[in-house]
Design an enzyme around this catalytic site. Structure first.
Site, mmCIF file in Angstrom:
data_model
loop_
_atom_site.group_PDB
_atom_site.id
_atom_site.type_symbol
_atom_site.label_atom_id
_atom_site.label_comp_id
_atom_site.label_asym_id
_atom_site.label_seq_id
_atom_site.Cartn_x
_atom_site.Cartn_y
_atom_site.Cartn_z
ATOM 1 N N ASP A 240 35.275 36.560 37.504
ATOM 2 C CA ASP A 240 34.569 37.497 38.387
ATOM 3 C C ASP A 240 33.067 37.197 38.364
ATOM 4 O O ASP A 240 32.431 37.274 37.321
ATOM 5 C CB ASP A 240 34.810 38.929 37.895
ATOM 6 C CG ASP A 240 34.164 39.961 38.799
ATOM 7 O OD1 ASP A 240 34.847 40.486 39.685
ATOM 8 O OD2 ASP A 240 32.952 40.233 38.619
ATOM 9 N N LYS B 289 30.894 38.470 45.277
ATOM 10 C CA LYS B 289 30.522 39.698 46.000
ATOM 11 C C LYS B 289 29.304 39.492 46.897
ATOM 12 O O LYS B 289 28.402 38.727 46.554
ATOM 13 C CB LYS B 289 30.220 40.812 44.983
ATOM 14 C CG LYS B 289 31.288 40.931 43.912
ATOM 15 C CD LYS B 289 31.017 42.005 42.893
ATOM 16 C CE LYS B 289 31.971 41.873 41.721
ATOM 17 N NZ LYS B 289 31.500 41.018 40.631
ATOM 18 N N TYR C 219 24.503 37.857 40.719
ATOM 19 C CA TYR C 219 24.395 37.396 39.312
ATOM 20 C C TYR C 219 23.655 36.060 39.230
ATOM 21 O O TYR C 219 23.284 35.627 38.140
ATOM 22 C CB TYR C 219 25.771 37.221 38.663
ATOM 23 C CG TYR C 219 26.685 38.421 38.654
ATOM 24 C CD1 TYR C 219 26.224 39.700 38.952
ATOM 25 C CD2 TYR C 219 28.042 38.280 38.342
ATOM 26 C CE1 TYR C 219 27.094 40.788 38.951
ATOM 27 C CE2 TYR C 219 28.905 39.369 38.336
ATOM 28 C CZ TYR C 219 28.424 40.609 38.650
ATOM 29 O OH TYR C 219 29.292 41.671 38.649
ATOM 30 N N HIS D 271 29.297 44.491 47.240
ATOM 31 C CA HIS D 271 28.927 44.810 45.849
ATOM 32 C C HIS D 271 28.675 46.311 45.619
ATOM 33 O O HIS D 271 28.991 46.841 44.557
ATOM 34 C CB HIS D 271 27.698 43.991 45.435
ATOM 35 C CG HIS D 271 27.640 43.699 43.971
ATOM 36 N ND1 HIS D 271 27.223 42.503 43.448
ATOM 37 C CD2 HIS D 271 27.952 44.464 42.904
ATOM 38 C CE1 HIS D 271 27.288 42.545 42.127
ATOM 39 N NE2 HIS D 271 27.729 43.725 41.779
#
Ligand code: A2P
Length: 276
Positions: A48, A78, A53, A111
């Site tokens: 994931d 996401k 990120y 997200h």
């Protein structure tokens, strides 16, 4: 087959490994590359990540270098919470495919329903706009499942009323001590699958004495109790770690917490995210 490698089935039939490896706050470069490589080496087949990120490139490289066939790995990424328009959604999605170095994404999520700096803002129109882009990519088979993250029942209702495809997943912060029953019940009634991020309560639950007592009883760690608890709730936990011994420990989930102890764990209260 170990419990963490077994799969659940999403509403469109796509199989999702029961436990995913989380990469939030895992730094791009060596840290993300190594932790994903270690996770794959130790049997994880569900990774994931998220554009936000900023580690998709390293995650993709670790996946490629693992030599594991692409169709044996389930990859989630996401759309950043701040993007609420068609054009940027499309560019960002294409960028994620490029950074990950893949032809398709297994699960793609919005997200959050609002930008992180404006939590609670009404972005209903924007959410529909970007979700429609995701539907297009889904139909082109560039994404195998689409969904949302951090969405309340009201946010999901907006998608159901204005879009075609029912979200397959809602990924939420869910761990011992936090009450997510309203969202979970809403999603279960509509067959929207729940994934649980921060299964260890961002690490906070590891020092909880009550959880430690249960862990001692089963001769496992507190982390294993936290993760197993979520599995027994029928959701997919997404634990993360940058240490191999912990990555391995978090996959050792082939034990059963009895009903009495599950009920006891249900009585623990406290969401560390609201205490800072
Ligand atoms: P580290 O990466 O240094 O191993 P959450 O998934 O709820 O956000 O919690 C993640 C935090 O918990 C990370 O800081 C991670 O640290 C730590 N962690 C993950 N697995 C374990 C484990 N089995 N034992 C102790 N700490 C763990």
């Amino acid at each position: 087959m170990k419990e963490f490698q077994k799969t659940y089935e999403l509403r469109n039939g796509v199989k999702i490994p029961k436990v995913g490896f989380g990469t939030w706050q895992v730094k791009s470069g060596e840290e993300a590359y190594n932790s994903v490589a270690l996770a794959l080496k130790n049997g994880y087949r569900h990774i994931d990540t998220a554009a936000a990120y900023q580690n998709e490139k390293s995650v993709g490289e670790a996946i490629k270098d693992s030599g594991i066939p692409r169709n044996e790995i389930f990859i989630t990424t996401k759309l950043p919470a701040e993007i609420k328009n068609h054009e940027e959604a499309r560019t960002t999605l294409l960028k994620s495919l490029e950074l990950l170095g893949v032809d398709y994404i297994d699960l793609y999520l919005i997200h959050a329903p609002w930008p992180w700096s404006e939590m609670g803002k009404d972005c209903s129109k924007g959410n529909v706009e970007v979700y429609k882009v995701m539907e297009e990519f889904y139909k082109m088979k560039k994404i195998r499942a689409i969904g949302v993250s951090n969405f309340s029942p009201k946010d999901i209702e907006n998608i159901l009323n204005n879009c075609e495809i029912v979200p397959q997943v809602n990924q939420i912060g869910y761990f011992i001590g936090i009450d997510q029953s309203e969202t979970i019940n809403y999603c279960k009634e509509r067959n929207i699958f729940i994934e649980a991020y921060s299964p260890l309560g961002i690490g906070y639950l590891l020092s909880n004495e009550d959880i430690k007592k249960i862990a001692d009883k089963y001769q496992v760690s507190s982390a294993q109790i936290c993760i197993r608890y979520l599995l027994q709730k029928g959701v997919t936990p997404l634990p993360k770690s940058t240490h191999e011994n912990r990555i391995i420990q978090n996959t050792e989930l082939d034990f059963e917490i009895n009903e009495e102890d599950m009920n006891f764990l249900d009585t623990i209260k406290g969401d560390p995210r609201r205490w800072d």
